[in-house]
Design a protein around this motif. Sequence first.
Motif, PDB file in Angstrom:
ATOM      1  N   THR A  31       7.629 -11.356 -17.585  1.00 51.66           N
ATOM      2  CA  THR A  31       6.966 -10.520 -16.589  1.00 51.66           C
ATOM      3  C   THR A  31       6.309 -11.391 -15.518  1.00 51.66           C
ATOM      4  O   THR A  31       6.366 -11.073 -14.322  1.00 51.66           O
ATOM      5  CB  THR A  31       5.917  -9.611 -17.251  1.00 51.66           C
ATOM      6  N   LEU A  32       5.719 -12.500 -15.930  1.00 48.83           N
ATOM      7  CA  LEU A  32       5.167 -13.440 -14.950  1.00 48.83           C
ATOM      8  C   LEU A  32       6.282 -14.006 -14.066  1.00 48.83           C
ATOM      9  O   LEU A  32       6.116 -14.175 -12.856  1.00 48.83           O
ATOM     10  CB  LEU A  32       4.446 -14.585 -15.663  1.00 48.83           C
ATOM     11  N   ALA A  33       7.442 -14.260 -14.674  1.00 45.70           N
ATOM     12  CA  ALA A  33       8.563 -14.818 -13.911  1.00 45.70           C
ATOM     13  C   ALA A  33       9.047 -13.853 -12.838  1.00 45.70           C
ATOM     14  O   ALA A  33       9.266 -14.244 -11.683  1.00 45.70           O
ATOM     15  CB  ALA A  33       9.714 -15.185 -14.850  1.00 45.70           C
ATOM     16  N   ILE A  34       9.220 -12.572 -13.186  1.00 47.99           N
ATOM     17  CA  ILE A  34       9.742 -11.633 -12.186  1.00 47.99           C
ATOM     18  C   ILE A  34       8.674 -11.279 -11.150  1.00 47.99           C
ATOM     19  O   ILE A  34       9.009 -10.850 -10.049  1.00 47.99           O
ATOM     20  CB  ILE A  34      10.318 -10.351 -12.832  1.00 47.99           C
ATOM     21  N   ALA A  50       5.460  -2.905  -8.943  1.00 43.27           N
ATOM     22  CA  ALA A  50       4.060  -2.677  -9.295  1.00 43.27           C
ATOM     23  C   ALA A  50       3.246  -3.961  -9.200  1.00 43.27           C
ATOM     24  O   ALA A  50       2.060  -3.939  -8.836  1.00 43.27           O
ATOM     25  CB  ALA A  50       3.961  -2.102 -10.707  1.00 43.27           C
ATOM     26  N   ALA A  51       3.885  -5.111  -9.504  1.00 44.50           N
ATOM     27  CA  ALA A  51       3.172  -6.392  -9.506  1.00 44.50           C
ATOM     28  C   ALA A  51       2.749  -6.839  -8.112  1.00 44.50           C
ATOM     29  O   ALA A  51       1.948  -7.769  -7.981  1.00 44.50           O
ATOM     30  CB  ALA A  51       4.045  -7.471 -10.141  1.00 44.50           C
ATOM     31  N   ALA A  52       3.250  -6.166  -7.086  1.00 38.67           N
ATOM     32  CA  ALA A  52       2.835  -6.513  -5.725  1.00 38.67           C
ATOM     33  C   ALA A  52       1.366  -6.178  -5.482  1.00 38.67           C
ATOM     34  O   ALA A  52       0.730  -6.768  -4.603  1.00 38.67           O
ATOM     35  CB  ALA A  52       3.712  -5.787  -4.710  1.00 38.67           C
ATOM     36  N   LEU A  65      -0.801  -4.953  -8.492  1.00 39.86           N
ATOM     37  CA  LEU A  65      -1.541  -4.877  -9.750  1.00 39.86           C
ATOM     38  C   LEU A  65      -1.410  -6.192 -10.512  1.00 39.86           C
ATOM     39  O   LEU A  65      -0.351  -6.832 -10.453  1.00 39.86           O
ATOM     40  CB  LEU A  65      -1.007  -3.739 -10.635  1.00 39.86           C
ATOM     41  N   PRO A  66      -2.446  -6.613 -11.271  1.00 41.17           N
ATOM     42  CA  PRO A  66      -2.319  -7.801 -12.120  1.00 41.17           C
ATOM     43  C   PRO A  66      -1.244  -7.589 -13.189  1.00 41.17           C
ATOM     44  O   PRO A  66      -1.085  -6.471 -13.709  1.00 41.17           O
ATOM     45  CB  PRO A  66      -3.706  -7.939 -12.756  1.00 41.17           C
ATOM     46  N   VAL A  67      -0.527  -8.654 -13.519  1.00 40.81           N
ATOM     47  CA  VAL A  67       0.538  -8.556 -14.519  1.00 40.81           C
ATOM     48  C   VAL A  67       0.007  -8.047 -15.852  1.00 40.81           C
ATOM     49  O   VAL A  67       0.634  -7.215 -16.512  1.00 40.81           O
ATOM     50  CB  VAL A  67       1.217  -9.931 -14.696  1.00 40.81           C
ATOM     51  N   GLY A  68      -1.168  -8.533 -16.256  1.00 46.49           N
ATOM     52  CA  GLY A  68      -1.733  -8.099 -17.529  1.00 46.49           C
ATOM     53  C   GLY A  68      -1.989  -6.605 -17.568  1.00 46.49           C
ATOM     54  O   GLY A  68      -1.712  -5.930 -18.572  1.00 46.49           O
ATOM     55  N   GLN A  69      -2.491  -6.053 -16.488  1.00 45.48           N
ATOM     56  CA  GLN A  69      -2.760  -4.616 -16.431  1.00 45.48           C
ATOM     57  C   GLN A  69      -1.458  -3.820 -16.496  1.00 45.48           C
ATOM     58  O   GLN A  69      -1.390  -2.781 -17.161  1.00 45.48           O
ATOM     59  CB  GLN A  69      -3.521  -4.283 -15.154  1.00 45.48           C
ATOM     60  N   ILE A  70      -0.422  -4.313 -15.819  1.00 49.62           N
ATOM     61  CA  ILE A  70       0.879  -3.639 -15.872  1.00 49.62           C
ATOM     62  C   ILE A  70       1.397  -3.599 -17.298  1.00 49.62           C
ATOM     63  O   ILE A  70       1.856  -2.550 -17.788  1.00 49.62           O
ATOM     64  CB  ILE A  70       1.885  -4.360 -14.960  1.00 49.62           C
ATOM     65  N   LEU A  71       1.306  -4.727 -18.011  1.00 49.35           N
ATOM     66  CA  LEU A  71       1.809  -4.780 -19.381  1.00 49.35           C
ATOM     67  C   LEU A  71       1.029  -3.836 -20.298  1.00 49.35           C
ATOM     68  O   LEU A  71       1.613  -3.183 -21.171  1.00 49.35           O
ATOM     69  CB  LEU A  71       1.730  -6.216 -19.908  1.00 49.35           C
TER      70      LEU A  71
END
Length: 284
Positions: free
Chosen positions: A84-87, A27-29, A31-37
């Motif tokens: 999440t930022l790391a992955i 999904a992070a490809a 979407l922003p990480v914050g939105q995913i979380l």
Amino acid sequence: MDTLRGSLLMVLAMAAFALEDMFIKSAAASLPVGQILILFGLGGMAVFAALARAQGHAPWHPGFGTRPMLWRSVAEVVGRLCFTLAIALTPLSSASAILQATPLVVAAGAVVFFGEIVGWRRWLAIGLGFAGVLLILRPGLGGFEPASLFAVAGTLGFAGRDLATRAAPRNMSNNQLGFLGFAMLVVAGAIALGWTGGAVWPAPRNWLDIGAATVIGVIAYNALSGAMRAGEISVIAPFRYTRLVFAMVLGVLVFGERPDALTLIGSAVIVGSGVFTLLRSHKV
């Protein structure tokens, strides 16, 4: 039997977390990480609230305001946001390899906070485990990825969460713990999205990724909470290393990753130190 049950729950949790990471990375490809979380956290809160209600419990527990649970919440935000930022920014295999230092931090924390006995050989194993992390990070070398430090911060956050879970009130159900944990994902996501901005409407594939991550994440979180509340922490924690196997297989098969020699050597050192800690679990 409590320790055996906790160990089996830990293996289940690690397999599920590896799958969860795979869907989040996908999904992070786009979407922003914050939105995913945020989306992931809201979905998990809804599931855990329904499960708690089905058991006759309110999702919110008065114990959430106690000091151990407040520390747990802070650690959850740090761990989830940073990992999440790391992955999202580094290979899944290397981020997961660094995360394998978590049980070593937990074993050390069990001594400080719960009075468990760890002899010099196990302390040596803990030190070797951190040396394995340095092999993967390789600070000062050409292969060093600054974004890998997010995985280190995530490791510290998850270790703090696991230790605080041990101190949770016994009348607090795993579903209530899960509700609190996923609420902290929303907090972490809001912090990240407020910093970066850039929210977009998810594509159908994004909804599938986040939905799958939510269902699998609920299973993983329940299993992890059960594991950390049963048996001896220093015995159960090393079974976290199974996550590395699951993550590396998924990284190679799904994302085409090829871990280099230092990553593999560092992973072997970390896992070896954890296995030694397990074998020494009943010795000083």
